[in-house]
Enzyme design. Structure first.
Site, PDB file in Angstrom:
ATOM      1  N   LYS A 196      -9.854  13.185  -7.457  1.00  0.00           N
ATOM      2  CA  LYS A 196      -9.557  12.431  -8.682  1.00  0.00           C
ATOM      3  C   LYS A 196      -9.998  10.984  -8.463  1.00  0.00           C
ATOM      4  CE  LYS A 196      -6.361   9.988 -10.314  1.00  0.00           C
ATOM      5  NZ  LYS A 196      -7.262   8.995 -10.942  1.00  0.00           N
TER       6      LYS A 196
ATOM      7  N   ALA B  26     -10.905   7.024  -9.523  1.00  0.00           N
ATOM      8  CA  ALA B  26     -10.164   6.050 -10.334  1.00  0.00           C
ATOM      9  C   ALA B  26     -10.665   6.098 -11.771  1.00  0.00           C
ATOM     10  CB  ALA B  26     -10.359   4.654  -9.755  1.00  0.00           C
TER      11      ALA B  26
ATOM     12  N   SER C 100      -3.050   1.271  -4.517  1.00  0.00           N
ATOM     13  CA  SER C 100      -2.068   0.195  -4.343  1.00  0.00           C
ATOM     14  C   SER C 100      -0.793   0.711  -3.665  1.00  0.00           C
ATOM     15  CB  SER C 100      -1.710  -0.382  -5.704  1.00  0.00           C
ATOM     16  OG  SER C 100      -1.164   0.647  -6.503  1.00  0.00           O
TER      17      SER C 100
ATOM     18  N   GLU D  61      -3.822   5.107   2.210  1.00  0.00           N
ATOM     19  CA  GLU D  61      -4.687   3.953   2.510  1.00  0.00           C
ATOM     20  C   GLU D  61      -4.395   2.912   1.436  1.00  0.00           C
ATOM     21  OE1 GLU D  61      -6.371   3.719   5.135  1.00  0.00           O
ATOM     22  OE2 GLU D  61      -6.944   5.714   5.796  1.00  0.00           O
TER      23      GLU D  61
ATOM     24  N   CYS E 234     -10.017  -3.821  -0.065  1.00  0.00           N
ATOM     25  CA  CYS E 234      -8.695  -3.693   0.561  1.00  0.00           C
ATOM     26  C   CYS E 234      -8.590  -4.578   1.797  1.00  0.00           C
ATOM     27  CB  CYS E 234      -8.411  -2.242   0.909  1.00  0.00           C
ATOM     28  SG  CYS E 234      -9.727  -1.477   1.860  1.00  0.00           S
TER      29      CYS E 234
ATOM     30  N   GLU F 114      -1.135  -9.441  -2.656  1.00  0.00           N
ATOM     31  CA  GLU F 114      -2.534  -9.004  -2.704  1.00  0.00           C
ATOM     32  C   GLU F 114      -3.089  -9.329  -4.094  1.00  0.00           C
ATOM     33  OE1 GLU F 114      -3.567  -4.790  -2.904  1.00  0.00           O
ATOM     34  OE2 GLU F 114      -5.182  -5.145  -1.482  1.00  0.00           O
TER      35      GLU F 114
HETATM   36  P1  NAD Z   1      -4.123   2.077  -8.048  1.00  0.00           P
HETATM   37  O1  NAD Z   1      -2.979   2.314  -7.144  1.00  0.00           O
HETATM   38  O2  NAD Z   1      -3.858   1.531  -9.390  1.00  0.00           O
HETATM   39  O3  NAD Z   1      -4.917   3.452  -8.304  1.00  0.00           O
HETATM   40  C1  NAD Z   1      -5.484   4.181  -7.248  1.00  0.00           C
HETATM   41  C2  NAD Z   1      -5.625   5.623  -7.656  1.00  0.00           C
HETATM   42  O4  NAD Z   1      -4.337   6.216  -7.767  1.00  0.00           O
HETATM   43  C3  NAD Z   1      -6.294   5.827  -9.030  1.00  0.00           C
HETATM   44  O5  NAD Z   1      -7.112   6.967  -8.957  1.00  0.00           O
HETATM   45  C4  NAD Z   1      -5.101   6.040  -9.936  1.00  0.00           C
HETATM   46  O6  NAD Z   1      -5.421   6.743 -11.125  1.00  0.00           O
HETATM   47  C5  NAD Z   1      -4.180   6.847  -9.043  1.00  0.00           C
HETATM   48  N1  NAD Z   1      -2.745   6.782  -9.329  1.00  0.00           N
HETATM   49  C6  NAD Z   1      -2.049   5.752  -9.857  1.00  0.00           C
HETATM   50  N2  NAD Z   1      -0.731   6.075  -9.897  1.00  0.00           N
HETATM   51  C7  NAD Z   1      -0.605   7.308  -9.367  1.00  0.00           C
HETATM   52  C8  NAD Z   1       0.503   8.188  -9.148  1.00  0.00           C
HETATM   53  N3  NAD Z   1       1.748   7.867  -9.474  1.00  0.00           N
HETATM   54  N4  NAD Z   1       0.264   9.392  -8.574  1.00  0.00           N
HETATM   55  C9  NAD Z   1      -1.003   9.748  -8.230  1.00  0.00           C
HETATM   56  N5  NAD Z   1      -2.082   8.974  -8.444  1.00  0.00           N
HETATM   57  C10 NAD Z   1      -1.895   7.770  -9.003  1.00  0.00           C
HETATM   58  O7  NAD Z   1      -5.166   1.186  -7.249  1.00  0.00           O
HETATM   59  P2  NAD Z   1      -6.535   0.556  -7.745  1.00  0.00           P
HETATM   60  O8  NAD Z   1      -6.231  -0.550  -8.681  1.00  0.00           O
HETATM   61  O9  NAD Z   1      -7.491   1.637  -8.163  1.00  0.00           O
HETATM   62  O10 NAD Z   1      -7.105   0.003  -6.373  1.00  0.00           O
HETATM   63  C11 NAD Z   1      -6.685  -1.177  -5.802  1.00  0.00           C
HETATM   64  C12 NAD Z   1      -5.749  -0.941  -4.643  1.00  0.00           C
HETATM   65  O11 NAD Z   1      -6.302   0.003  -3.740  1.00  0.00           O
HETATM   66  C13 NAD Z   1      -5.539  -2.220  -3.838  1.00  0.00           C
HETATM   67  O12 NAD Z   1      -4.194  -2.326  -3.481  1.00  0.00           O
HETATM   68  C14 NAD Z   1      -6.413  -1.976  -2.614  1.00  0.00           C
HETATM   69  O13 NAD Z   1      -6.058  -2.719  -1.493  1.00  0.00           O
HETATM   70  C15 NAD Z   1      -6.241  -0.518  -2.408  1.00  0.00           C
HETATM   71  N6  NAD Z   1      -7.326   0.033  -1.594  1.00  0.00           N
HETATM   72  C16 NAD Z   1      -7.049   0.420  -0.316  1.00  0.00           C
HETATM   73  C17 NAD Z   1      -8.073   0.901   0.506  1.00  0.00           C
HETATM   74  C18 NAD Z   1      -7.812   1.351   1.921  1.00  0.00           C
HETATM   75  O14 NAD Z   1      -8.631   2.077   2.463  1.00  0.00           O
HETATM   76  N7  NAD Z   1      -6.732   0.938   2.558  1.00  0.00           N
HETATM   77  C19 NAD Z   1      -9.376   0.991   0.006  1.00  0.00           C
HETATM   78  C20 NAD Z   1      -9.624   0.593  -1.302  1.00  0.00           C
HETATM   79  C21 NAD Z   1      -8.589   0.111  -2.097  1.00  0.00           C
END
Ligand code: NAD
Length: 492
Positions: A187, A189, A241, A263, A297, A395
């Site tokens: 899935k 984003a 996140s 992650e 990230c 962040e």
């Molecule tokens: P987000 O948490 O809003 O969304 C990430 C993914 O999770 C999306 O596909 C979203 O649709 C899905 N999602 C959201 N709520 C969910 C739930 N309750 N259950 C299942 N899936 C759900 O994050 P974002 O805005 O897409 O990305 C930014 C964040 O990702 C930042 O905090 C960044 O640091 C982190 N990030 C971490 C890494 C890593 O490897 N550590 C890499 C890239 C991004």
């Protein structure tokens, strides 16, 4: 067909109508399917409409994945899986231009997008090398008994990714999962699903991967939650996140105690000692915070400079920032693009506006929207930032650097660098090996780069500690995430 124009010519694509299930694109099975209009964040023009998946599509994808696991996929030897991963790498390589354009159309400079696709290819090739080398161990236990372990695939894996490195984050999970013989429901984003959908198309066209092994469900939180809550999915690897990660962990525990990898975000410290090669450090710090417009990230968002070098260092860093060319990333003349959508743009601008007012720091450069169209924000640096300022603790996930007050000793800077709930990455610049090693030992992060930054390699495990999550993408460690170990004892 739809096409995207770039300064190097157009790229054309077949339409990705909706979810990719059982080897083909199909309309969503949801009674009330939603369509997401994807905009180019540099121009705010429509790129493509994508029909998002619903929970009914998750059920269908799980059924096709289960059928593949019981059927043809089960008979694939490690060698065949290796060849298949190499075929995927080749298909990506042959379609590099189109995939690069899809990533750049999300606001990322073309050169960065090309680098990302090269990393995707490398990742599939790296895990191809593991597919035929998965093995257990032998043990000398009781007399007249033989004991050993075998590694088995987990089964159906739900892979959920963030928007910032769409195909890279997906490949980091898909490649080890396939190497270990699992079936996948990816899935991506909701802001950036196109390259993942195109990967589905490429795999179906150019490889012998049995239908049902690889499924892609575009959509947002609702589809993600349906994946995490599904009782027949036994692994969830999540990138995103901390807020969503916590929900994923709780839901996974409640649904079926599925295996989870998280992650999550970071607030990574960068430490520059006075003895460092300052010109190199300026260039690395610039990349650490401003690559991908800070939507990284690992973004090095807190800078600690040793007392005495602040004036010179910040002058050079400001000059470097003033050289960026902000504009439409589909034109290679620009090396700094836009935030992925209006939501992220407004989030980041709120941090900046608050910081300008709250008196916890001084603005050094940037701090404004660039232009009137597109979600561009100037690379922004605040200095003299108080430890408690919101831009030092939260962040931001945008092009905003907090330069903290200078430090006087190694112990002091380590304590201040570690004073965060996060623990993803850190960077150190010094010519003194002992100082570098003491920092490596003392920094509470999953990754530390010394005299460089952001160098991820498929060979090395990647992942955080503390509130940045647990489990690893990449490296041999990633294989643990996608296998279970069975212990066997036979009386002879
Ligand atoms: P987000 O948490 O809003 O969304 C990430 C993914 O999770 C999306 O596909 C979203 O649709 C899905 N999602 C959201 N709520 C969910 C739930 N309750 N259950 C299942 N899936 C759900 O994050 P974002 O805005 O897409 O990305 C930014 C964040 O990702 C930042 O905090 C960044 O640091 C982190 N990030 C971490 C890494 C890593 O490897 N550590 C890499 C890239 C991004």
């Amino acid at each position: 067909m739809f096409s995207i124009k770039t300064s190097k010519g157009p790229a054309s694509f077949t339409r990705f109508v909706g979810p990719f299930i059982n080897g083909k694109f199909q309309p969503s099975l949801s009674a009330t399917p939603s369509r997401k209009a994807l905009l180019n964040p540099c121009t705010e023009e429509l790129l493509e409409n994508v029909e998002e998946a619903g929970p009914e599509d998750v059920d269908a994808a799980v059924k096709s994945a289960q059928a593949a696991l019981k059927g043809p996929w089960k008979t694939f030897s490690g060698r065949k899986r290796r060849n298949l991963l190499l075929d995927i790498a080749q298909a990506v390589e042959q379609n590099m231009w189109n995939l690069t354009v899809l990533e750049a159309a999300c606001g990322k400079p073309l050169a960065e997008a090309k680098f990302d696709i090269e990393e995707v290819i490398e990742c599939f090739r790296y895990f191809a090398g593991h597919a035929d080398k998965l093995h257990g161990q032998n043990f000398a236990t009781e007399d007249n008994h033989k004991s050993y372990t075998v590694r088995k695939p987990v089964g159906v894996c739900g892979l959920i990714t963030a928007f910032n490195y769409p195909l890279v984050l997906a490949a980091w999970k898909i490649a080890p999962a396939l190497a270990c013989g699992n079936a996948i429901i990816l899935k991506p984003a909701p802001q950036t699903p196109l390259s993942s959908l195109m990967l589905g198309e490429l795999i179906a066209k150019h490889t012998d991967l049995p239908h049902g092994v690889f499924n892609v469900l575009p959509g947002g939180e609702a589809v993600g939650a349906a994946i995490v809550n599904h009782k027949d999915i036994h692994k969830c690897s999540f990138t995103g996140s901390g807020v969503a990660g916590r929900k994923v962990m709780a839901a996974a525990a409640h649904a079926n105690l599925k295996k989870v990898t998280l992650e999550l975000g970071g607030k990574s410290p960068l430490i520059v000692f006075a003895d460092a090669d300052l010109d190199q450090a300026v260039e690395d710090v610039f990349g650490a915070i401003f690559s991908n417009m800070g939507q990284n990230c690992c973004a090095g968002s807190r800078l600690f400079l040793e007392k005495g070098i602040e004036g010179d260092f910040l002058k050079k860093l400001k000059a470097r920032v003033e050289k960026v060319k902000i504009g439409n990333t589909l034109d290679e003349a620009y090396d700094f693009g836009a935030l992925v959508d209006r939501v992220q743009f407004e989030r980041v601008m709120n941090f900046i506006e608050k910081a300008k007012k709250d008196g916890d720091s001084e603005l050094l450069v940037g701090g404004k929207r660039h232009g009137e169209k597109g979600y561009f924000i100037e690379p922004t640096i605040f200095h003299n930032v108080k430890e408690t300022a919101m831009i030092a603790t939260d962040e931001i996930f945008g092009p905003v650097l907090s330069v903290m007050k200078p430090f006087s000793s190694l112990d002091e800077v380590l304590e201040r660098a570690n004073a965060t709930p996060y623990g993803l990455a850190s960077g150190v610049w010094t010519k003194d090996l002992s100082k570098a090693e003491l920092c490596v030992q003392g920094l509470e992060t999953g990754v530390t780069w010394v005299n460089c930054y952001n160098l991820c390699s498929s060979h090395l495990p990647f992942g955080g500690v503390k509130a940045s999550g647990f489990g690893k993408d990449l490296g041999a460690e990633a294989l643990e995430e996608y296998t279970t170990v069975k212990a066997v004892t036979i009386r002879i």
